[in-house]
Design an enzyme around this catalytic site. Structure first.
Site, mmCIF file in Angstrom:
data_model
loop_
_atom_site.group_PDB
_atom_site.id
_atom_site.type_symbol
_atom_site.label_atom_id
_atom_site.label_comp_id
_atom_site.label_asym_id
_atom_site.label_seq_id
_atom_site.Cartn_x
_atom_site.Cartn_y
_atom_site.Cartn_z
ATOM 1 N N THR A 17 0.813 -1.220 0.000
ATOM 2 C CA THR A 17 0.000 0.000 0.000
ATOM 3 C C THR A 17 0.844 1.266 0.000
ATOM 4 O O THR A 17 0.316 2.355 0.206
ATOM 5 C CB THR A 17 -0.924 0.012 1.228
ATOM 6 O OG1 THR A 17 -0.125 -0.133 2.421
ATOM 7 C CG2 THR A 17 -1.925 -1.121 1.157
ATOM 8 N N SER A 73 5.215 7.563 9.717
ATOM 9 C CA SER A 73 4.140 7.087 8.856
ATOM 10 C C SER A 73 4.695 6.775 7.487
ATOM 11 O O SER A 73 5.586 7.478 6.989
ATOM 12 C CB SER A 73 3.041 8.150 8.732
ATOM 13 O OG SER A 73 2.138 7.833 7.675
ATOM 14 N N LYS A 74 4.191 5.690 6.853
ATOM 15 C CA LYS A 74 4.647 5.327 5.511
ATOM 16 C C LYS A 74 4.277 6.402 4.491
ATOM 17 O O LYS A 74 4.788 6.388 3.373
ATOM 18 C CB LYS A 74 4.096 3.976 5.090
ATOM 19 C CG LYS A 74 2.601 3.927 4.891
ATOM 20 C CD LYS A 74 2.177 2.637 4.198
ATOM 21 C CE LYS A 74 2.510 1.404 4.997
ATOM 22 N NZ LYS A 74 2.044 0.163 4.334
ATOM 23 N N ARG A 75 3.412 7.337 4.888
ATOM 24 C CA ARG A 75 3.032 8.417 3.977
ATOM 25 C C ARG A 75 4.034 9.575 4.005
ATOM 26 O O ARG A 75 3.912 10.529 3.240
ATOM 27 C CB ARG A 75 1.630 8.913 4.312
ATOM 28 C CG ARG A 75 0.562 7.861 4.025
ATOM 29 C CD ARG A 75 -0.789 8.203 4.609
ATOM 30 N NE ARG A 75 -1.752 7.140 4.352
ATOM 31 C CZ ARG A 75 -1.837 6.024 5.062
ATOM 32 N NH1 ARG A 75 -1.013 5.834 6.068
ATOM 33 N NH2 ARG A 75 -2.727 5.102 4.778
#
Length: 420
Positions: free
Chosen positions: A23, A262-264
């Site tokens: 994702t 966060s991966k974002r």
């Protein structure tokens, strides 16, 4: 490891896994989970697996799974089994394992550990709204658990959209976490988790347990955000009559301002560190010390040294803070190591960087001997190899003597100075 974990390791081959969802990009927290799982397996002569958990197709990012695998390889974390090198437990991509999940779901239904739920989304939303207004936890009310077998068969025959839910037993669920210690949950606080969605795809919880068992995983190492899910997983193991693996839940990794990673965040992805020219060995070294402490004052480790030294019982329970100044220091230390052991490798990397930036550079200015001298000359003035073509342009470009800096430099230049 605690005694019971060591006994488990002695009875079977240690097998760990990293099971990301495709994702987004691999970030520092995910890299640490993969690294610690890899180190535990290699420390005990076991195997490390890579499994792609792509059951949530609405959030999948195209190309993400391939990028995750490439990032792990760049970091030196090579899976013994996975999508690119399958063993006897494949497929290693969950969307290719749907018949396996359906078969095991029916087993749970027959054993009365799961049940069909025909509730519409409208009813579930109304239920959530009602419990929320009363300040109660939004647990499913088990409406469909009271359906007769005749009602169930009739709705299945009519093709009514439905899910399968876990039937949470009464009592409590207790387990020993390698890092957190003994943990106990009251089952009355746990929802009847959906196991198979109405689109016939499994949820994370169900597929995770089935795959870990069938892939013979002995140690599940993951972030502490999954700790509340563990009692559900143990209920599933018990429902199937399987022995659960050992669990280890890693503390959070925080930004310098103590906000959660966060991966974002694009700047903490492994790809961003690659693009900035960090050495993979330095990044791995840095990540290894986010929450883990060796039994000595040593800080600089190669992968082989980490495998030798790593002890999961030395992981702190407190969150780890990511300090990028420390990463720069590690990068400098590993550059110095490479200078003494593999300067040829550094010069080859530098040559590729120079040619990308200055395609018309003459051959003698990118020769191995010349670049080796450049690296030695700049030792201590930079902590990243990738910075050299940018800040030390004078090694490959003709100096404009009319520039102010060049004029000042000429005044300080000694005619007896040597050449590079």
């Amino acid at each position: 490891f605690p005694l019971e974990v060591m006994q488990l390791a002695s009875l079977s081959t240690v097998r760990t896994r990293y099971a990301p969802s495709p994702t987004g990009k691999l970030h520092l927290g995910g890299l640490r989970t993969a690294l610690f799982s890899y180190l535990v397996a290699k420390k005990h002569g076991g195997q490390f697996l890579l499994r792609i958990e792509d059951t949530d197709k609405t959030r999948e990012v195209p190309g993400s799974a391939q990028q995750l695998e490439e990032d792990l390889k760049w970091a030196g974390i090579i899976a013994d089994e996975g999508p690119s090198n399958p063993g006897d437990c494949g497929p290693y991509i969950q969307s290719q394992r749907l018949p396996i999940y359906h078969q095991h779901a029916e087993t749970l239904v027959k054993n009365k550990h799961a049940y069909h739920c025909f509730c519409t989304e409208e009813r579930l939303q109304s239920l959530r709204k009602g419990t929320g207004q009363k300040g109660l936890p939004t647990l499913y009310d088990r409406w469909c658990l009271s359906l007769s077998q005749k009602d169930i068969e009739s709705q299945l025959h009519d093709g009514t959209r439905h899910t399968l839910r876990l039937r949470v037993p009464e009592g409590s669920t207790e387990f020993e976490d390698i890092i957190k210690g003994k943990i106990k949950y009251q089952n009355i606080q746990i929802d009847d988790q959906i196991l198979i969605k109405s689109d016939r795809f499994p949820t994370y919880h169900f597929a995770n347990v089935v795959d870990d068992h069938l892939m013979r995983i002995t140690h599940v190492i993951r972030g502490e955000e999954w700790l509340p899910s563990t009692p559900k997983h143990i209920m599933l193991y018990n429902g199937f009559g399987w022995k659960p693996p050992a669990f280890a839940h890693l503390p959070l990794v925080l930004n310098k301002d103590r906000t959660k990673l966060s991966k974002r965040q694009a700047d903490i992805s492994v790809q961003s560190y690659k693009d900035k020219g960090y050495d993979p060995a330095a990044l791995v070294n840095f990540v290894a010390l986010l929450g883990w402490a060796p039994n000595s004052t040593k800080e600089v480790f190669s992968m082989a040294e980490l495998i030798e030294e790593f002890d999961i019982s030395n992981i702190n329970t407190a969150p780890a803070v990511s300090n990028h100044e420390k990463l720069d220091w590690f990068n400098e230390q590993h550059m110095r190591r490479h200078m003494s052991t593999n300067i040829g490798g550094l010069s080859q990397e530098l040559r590729e960087m120079v040619m990308r930036r200055y395609p018309s550079t003459p051959a003698h200015l990118v020769s191995e001997d010349y670049l080796n001298q450049v690296i030695r000359t700049l030792n201590g003035r930079t902590n990243k190899l990738a910075d050299i073509p940018t800040f030390a342009t004078y090694f490959w470009n003709e100096v404009d003597h009319a520039q102010i800096d060049a004029t000042l430099l000429k005044k300080m230049w000694s005619p007896n100075a040597g050449t590079l």
